[in-house]
Enzyme design. Structure first.
Site, mmCIF file in Angstrom:
data_model
loop_
_atom_site.group_PDB
_atom_site.id
_atom_site.type_symbol
_atom_site.label_atom_id
_atom_site.label_comp_id
_atom_site.label_asym_id
_atom_site.label_seq_id
_atom_site.Cartn_x
_atom_site.Cartn_y
_atom_site.Cartn_z
ATOM 1 N N HIS A 178 0.824 -1.210 0.000
ATOM 2 C CA HIS A 178 0.000 0.000 0.000
ATOM 3 C C HIS A 178 0.860 1.263 0.000
ATOM 4 O O HIS A 178 0.385 2.339 -0.366
ATOM 5 C CB HIS A 178 -0.907 -0.016 1.230
ATOM 6 C CG HIS A 178 -2.307 0.440 0.986
ATOM 7 N ND1 HIS A 178 -2.859 0.625 -0.267
ATOM 8 C CD2 HIS A 178 -3.305 0.751 1.869
ATOM 9 C CE1 HIS A 178 -4.116 1.022 -0.146
ATOM 10 N NE2 HIS A 178 -4.411 1.109 1.140
ATOM 11 N N ASN A 201 -6.584 6.500 4.429
ATOM 12 C CA ASN A 201 -7.987 6.888 4.282
ATOM 13 C C ASN A 201 -8.231 8.370 4.534
ATOM 14 O O ASN A 201 -9.327 8.860 4.286
ATOM 15 C CB ASN A 201 -8.869 6.066 5.225
ATOM 16 C CG ASN A 201 -8.837 4.594 4.900
ATOM 17 O OD1 ASN A 201 -8.169 4.157 3.964
ATOM 18 N ND2 ASN A 201 -9.561 3.811 5.666
ATOM 19 N N ASN A 231 -9.211 3.884 -1.161
ATOM 20 C CA ASN A 231 -9.701 4.797 -0.126
ATOM 21 C C ASN A 231 -8.924 6.106 -0.043
ATOM 22 O O ASN A 231 -9.488 7.144 0.300
ATOM 23 C CB ASN A 231 -9.734 4.103 1.230
ATOM 24 C CG ASN A 231 -10.822 3.065 1.300
ATOM 25 O OD1 ASN A 231 -11.872 3.204 0.678
ATOM 26 N ND2 ASN A 231 -10.583 1.999 2.044
#
EC number: 3.1.1.29
Length: 189
Positions: A21, A69, A115
């Site tokens: 990520h 996020n 996100n």
């Protein structure tokens, strides 16, 4: 329109540093290192910030201190403070829908379930910013995605991601000049 801000999406902290990520942050960190530029924490901007200048095109680099996020909050604060328009922002992020090691440059679009992009779009009020997408592959089933993006890639996958990062960094001078069509032709080929 020339790029004035490059944001490398990530989850902060050593537990996440080497996860898939964080591939966007890997590229932005490598870009800063290649230009002998060092990040400094700016709590007001909620990011680690530095600046580079390539061929008389200055650009701020940012690594959010917020979790993925909430990347939009950081991006909005920086862009408002420095009066940077969404079209002058490049977001560098991991991409499940690209095979490991592929890289694509894109302007505008939806969040595709990412996100970080979802929050940036919401905070900026538009999806009309540029994205440099680094392929991390897909685990095969949507139920495995969360665990997959928060895990470390294999040595083989990591090397492919690093190769993609090198290709991404190679087009940054073109991106900073604002010639997105040329940059897309080069990296998306």
């Amino acid at each position: 329109m020339a790029i004035k801000l490059i944001v490398g999406l990530r989850n902060p902290g050593s537990a996440y540093e080497q996860t898939r990520h964080n591939a966007g942050a890997w590229l932005v960190t490598a870009l800063a290192q290649r230009h002998n530029s060092h990040f400094k924490i700016d709590k007001k901007m909620q990011a680690e910030l530095t600046e580079i200048d390539i061929n008389n095109h200055p650009c701020r680099l940012a690594l959010p201190l917020t979790f993925m996020n909430h990347s939009g909050q950081t991006t909005r604060i920086i862009s408002q403070f420095y009066k940077i328009e969404p079209g002058e922002i490049l977001i560098v992020h991991d991409e499940l829908d690209l095979p490991v090691g592929r890289i694509k440059l894109k302007t505008g679009g939806g969040h595709g379930g990412h996100n970080g992009l979802r929050d940036i779009t919401a905070q900026l009020g538009t999806g009309e910013f540029h994205r440099l997408r680094i392929g991390i592959g897909h685990p095969g089933h949507k139920d495995l995605v969360h665990q997959y993006v928060l895990s470390r890639p294999s040595m083989h996958d990591r090397q492919q991601i690093y190769d993609a990062i090198d290709r991404g960094i190679a087009i940054i001078p073109i991106v900073l000049s604002g010639d997105m069509a040329r940059a897309m032709n080069q990296v998306n080929a």
